[in-house]
Design an enzyme around this catalytic site. Structure first.
Site, PDB file in Angstrom:
ATOM      1  N   CYS A  85      -6.749   5.485   2.352  1.00  0.00           N
ATOM      2  CA  CYS A  85      -5.397   5.915   1.997  1.00  0.00           C
ATOM      3  C   CYS A  85      -4.983   7.162   2.775  1.00  0.00           C
ATOM      4  O   CYS A  85      -3.874   7.661   2.578  1.00  0.00           O
ATOM      5  CB  CYS A  85      -5.278   6.162   0.494  1.00  0.00           C
ATOM      6  SG  CYS A  85      -6.392   7.427  -0.142  1.00  0.00           S
ATOM      7  N   TYR A  91     -17.097   2.891  -4.448  1.00  0.00           N
ATOM      8  CA  TYR A  91     -15.880   3.448  -5.043  1.00  0.00           C
ATOM      9  C   TYR A  91     -15.075   2.282  -5.631  1.00  0.00           C
ATOM     10  O   TYR A  91     -13.875   2.140  -5.412  1.00  0.00           O
ATOM     11  CB  TYR A  91     -15.043   4.204  -4.018  1.00  0.00           C
ATOM     12  CG  TYR A  91     -15.808   5.155  -3.124  1.00  0.00           C
ATOM     13  CD1 TYR A  91     -16.043   6.476  -3.497  1.00  0.00           C
ATOM     14  CD2 TYR A  91     -16.290   4.732  -1.884  1.00  0.00           C
ATOM     15  CE1 TYR A  91     -16.742   7.346  -2.671  1.00  0.00           C
ATOM     16  CE2 TYR A  91     -16.991   5.594  -1.049  1.00  0.00           C
ATOM     17  CZ  TYR A  91     -17.212   6.900  -1.445  1.00  0.00           C
ATOM     18  OH  TYR A  91     -17.898   7.757  -0.618  1.00  0.00           O
ATOM     19  N   GLN A 123      -3.520  -0.032  -8.050  1.00  0.00           N
ATOM     20  CA  GLN A 123      -2.578   0.131  -6.944  1.00  0.00           C
ATOM     21  C   GLN A 123      -1.137   0.126  -7.464  1.00  0.00           C
ATOM     22  O   GLN A 123      -0.789  -0.687  -8.332  1.00  0.00           O
ATOM     23  CB  GLN A 123      -2.757  -0.989  -5.920  1.00  0.00           C
ATOM     24  CG  GLN A 123      -4.074  -0.937  -5.177  1.00  0.00           C
ATOM     25  CD  GLN A 123      -4.150   0.217  -4.191  1.00  0.00           C
ATOM     26  OE1 GLN A 123      -3.141   0.834  -3.844  1.00  0.00           O
ATOM     27  NE2 GLN A 123      -5.358   0.526  -3.741  1.00  0.00           N
ATOM     28  N   ASP A 159     -13.819   1.992  -0.566  1.00  0.00           N
ATOM     29  CA  ASP A 159     -12.448   2.432  -0.779  1.00  0.00           C
ATOM     30  C   ASP A 159     -12.500   3.857  -1.323  1.00  0.00           C
ATOM     31  O   ASP A 159     -12.247   4.094  -2.506  1.00  0.00           O
ATOM     32  CB  ASP A 159     -11.749   1.484  -1.754  1.00  0.00           C
ATOM     33  CG  ASP A 159     -10.278   1.796  -1.947  1.00  0.00           C
ATOM     34  OD1 ASP A 159      -9.757   2.675  -1.229  1.00  0.00           O
ATOM     35  OD2 ASP A 159      -9.646   1.177  -2.829  1.00  0.00           O
ATOM     36  N   CYS A 176      18.895   7.899  -2.367  1.00  0.00           N
ATOM     37  CA  CYS A 176      18.697   8.713  -3.566  1.00  0.00           C
ATOM     38  C   CYS A 176      19.295  10.099  -3.376  1.00  0.00           C
ATOM     39  O   CYS A 176      19.002  10.775  -2.388  1.00  0.00           O
ATOM     40  CB  CYS A 176      17.213   8.836  -3.881  1.00  0.00           C
ATOM     41  SG  CYS A 176      16.847   9.920  -5.280  1.00  0.00           S
ATOM     42  N   CYS A 222      14.690   7.404 -10.764  1.00  0.00           N
ATOM     43  CA  CYS A 222      13.883   7.355  -9.541  1.00  0.00           C
ATOM     44  C   CYS A 222      14.049   5.971  -8.933  1.00  0.00           C
ATOM     45  O   CYS A 222      13.640   4.965  -9.520  1.00  0.00           O
ATOM     46  CB  CYS A 222      12.415   7.628  -9.858  1.00  0.00           C
ATOM     47  SG  CYS A 222      11.324   7.433  -8.422  1.00  0.00           S
ATOM     48  N   GLU A 277     -19.303   3.032  -9.002  1.00  0.00           N
ATOM     49  CA  GLU A 277     -18.112   3.784  -9.421  1.00  0.00           C
ATOM     50  C   GLU A 277     -18.562   4.954 -10.290  1.00  0.00           C
ATOM     51  O   GLU A 277     -19.465   4.814 -11.118  1.00  0.00           O
ATOM     52  CB  GLU A 277     -17.159   2.877 -10.196  1.00  0.00           C
ATOM     53  CG  GLU A 277     -15.973   3.572 -10.835  1.00  0.00           C
ATOM     54  CD  GLU A 277     -15.109   4.330  -9.854  1.00  0.00           C
ATOM     55  OE1 GLU A 277     -14.779   5.494 -10.154  1.00  0.00           O
ATOM     56  OE2 GLU A 277     -14.780   3.764  -8.784  1.00  0.00           O
ATOM     57  N   CYS A 333       9.768  11.467  -1.945  1.00  0.00           N
ATOM     58  CA  CYS A 333      10.074  10.585  -0.822  1.00  0.00           C
ATOM     59  C   CYS A 333      10.288  11.423   0.437  1.00  0.00           C
ATOM     60  O   CYS A 333      11.157  12.292   0.467  1.00  0.00           O
ATOM     61  CB  CYS A 333      11.321   9.750  -1.109  1.00  0.00           C
ATOM     62  SG  CYS A 333      11.063   8.476  -2.362  1.00  0.00           S
ATOM     63  N   CYS A 369      13.827  16.759  -4.834  1.00  0.00           N
ATOM     64  CA  CYS A 369      12.591  16.032  -5.085  1.00  0.00           C
ATOM     65  C   CYS A 369      11.766  15.888  -3.809  1.00  0.00           C
ATOM     66  O   CYS A 369      12.301  15.557  -2.744  1.00  0.00           O
ATOM     67  CB  CYS A 369      12.901  14.662  -5.664  1.00  0.00           C
ATOM     68  SG  CYS A 369      11.447  13.604  -5.876  1.00  0.00           S
TER      69      CYS A 369
END
Length: 414
Positions: free
Chosen positions: A366, A270, A241, A339, A77, A168, A294, A88, A85
């Site tokens: 994450c 969660y 996701q 999660d 890219c 993108c 949640e 990434c 940007c």
């Protein structure tokens, strides 16, 4: 503004790049001062331009590579460059080396923050696995910022400055085909951001965001997702996701690690729209019970709609901390899946889960740092990290997803 050793913003310095670090950087030193370098690889000799100066460290971009690593590739890219940007972090890194990079970060975090020894990490076989589909064209949800000229684009690294782009490359092909960017002649007056979705159920939608409120302007307001052997419906702008293979990958890993059994009681904390709750319900069966917790209103509504055919699943609308502390959910419980957000579960939730006494906890994370801190908190109560799997849900970026198995002191399971 100058650093303690004289480095100043915009100054260029020649240096040798050290080990990888969290956040898409490598670590180097200049006259004893720590330099976090982006767009570099370990072992390279580069000219780096200082972008930020802080007490004790500086940030920099590698603007010239004098001695390249064999793992360096040309970023596909044109926007994945210094000063452009910031989405990434690793386009300059060969795909196989990206997995090694992320594995090194996970190991370092589990060692430094989680307190695990090298022998324990070796025993766990920590590694990050690729998902199918390759490193480009995978992102099924892209949020574009809008600049003062009403043009959609992506943000610079650690900045609110918008970089207008024409495409993108990590976006799903259906998103790349949408006429939302300046190259298409499109402008977005009065919008703060533009959200795009290409669902696994084949739906494509565009929404504008104004003062935090999203309005669908193209495609369906409700999209379909396919995962865990079910079809899900949820608002186009709701959380799901972003990698098409992520949901099934995470469900498979969780079920493999916690091994839910018929008749057991399970918590999905969660829980969002109910992905893990549905998978757990399928294993505990008609004699078992699943409770999903949640806090987000959109997630609660989606869970209640999508799990309405599963009478043994209860949806509790509450913050997890509140549900545990005020006994909105109570034990005994056999299996817990959590999660949490990027900040992790935190010591309060960990202590309450330990007190509930499940036989196994599956932790989906994450952020390796937050996960490692929670692992240490579990260890203070005698719990151990019995297994961990890493998945490259976000190719070309520094982000990585983990699924860990935590077991209590009484468990003999290997």
């Amino acid at each position: 503004m100058t650093g303690e050793r004289g480095l100043a913003e915009a100054e260029r310095v020649e240096l040798t790049v050290g080990a990888v670090a969290p956040g898409g950087h490598c670590v180097s030193r200049v006259d004893g001062q720590v330099v976090f370098v982006r767009h570099a690889l370990p072992g390279e000799r580069v000219v780096a331009e200082v972008t930020e100066v802080h007490r004790g460290f500086v940030r920099a971009d590698a603007v010239t590579v004098l001695d390249a690593s064999p793992d360096r590739v040309e970023a596909p890219c044109p926007y994945a460059r210094p000063g452009r940007c910031g989405g990434c972090d690793l386009q300059h890194v060969a795909p196989a080396a990206q997995l090694e990079w992320k594995t090194a970060v996970v190991r370092e975090q589990l060692s430094r923050l989680g307190g695990l020894t090298d022998a324990e990490l070796d025993g766990l076989g920590v590694r990050v696995e690729a998902l199918p589909g390759g490193p480009l064209g995978w992102r099924s949800r892209v949020r574009y910022a809008v600049d003062a000229g009403d043009r959609a684009g992506l943000l610079k690294h650690r900045s609110h400055e918008v970089v207008p782009i024409d495409r993108c490359l990590i976006a799903h092909p259906a998103i790349q085909s949408l006429p939302v960017l300046p190259a298409d002649g499109t402008r977005w007056p009065d919008a703060d951001a533009v959200e795009t979705v290409a669902s696994t159920g084949g739906d494509v939608a565009v929404a504008t965001v104004v003062d935090g409120a999203a309005t669908t302007v193209e495609g369906p307001a409700t999209v379909r997702e396919v995962a865990a052997g079910r079809e899900w419906t949820l608002p186009a702008t709701a959380f799901w996701q972003v990698h098409p293979a992520a949901a099934d990958t995470l469900v498979g890993a969780v079920l493999e690690l916690v091994e839910p059994r018929a008749g057991e009681t399970a918590w999905d904390l969660y829980g969002g729209a109910g992905l893990f709750a549905a998978a757990l319900a399928g294993r505990v069966g008609d004699t078992g019970r699943v409770t999903l917790v949640e806090a987000a209103e959109q997630g609660v509504a989606a869970a209640r709609e999508n799990l309405s055919d599963l009478p043994r699943v209860e949806v509790v609308a509450a913050r997890v901390e509140t549900a545990l502390a005020r006994r909105r959910i109570t034990g005994p419980v056999d299996v817990v899946v959590l999660d949490p957000p990027r900040t992790g579960a935190g010591s309060r939730v960990v202590r309450d889960l330990v007190a509930a006494g499940p036989r196994a906890i599956g932790y989906v994370a994450c952020d390796p740092a937050a996960f490692a801190r929670d692992v240490r908190t579990f260890a203070e109560s005698g719990w151990r990290l019995a297994a961990v799997r890493g998945f490259d849900l976000f190719p070309m970026t520094q982000h990585v997803e983990l699924v860990g198995l935590l077991l209590p002191p009484s468990s003999r399971r290997s």
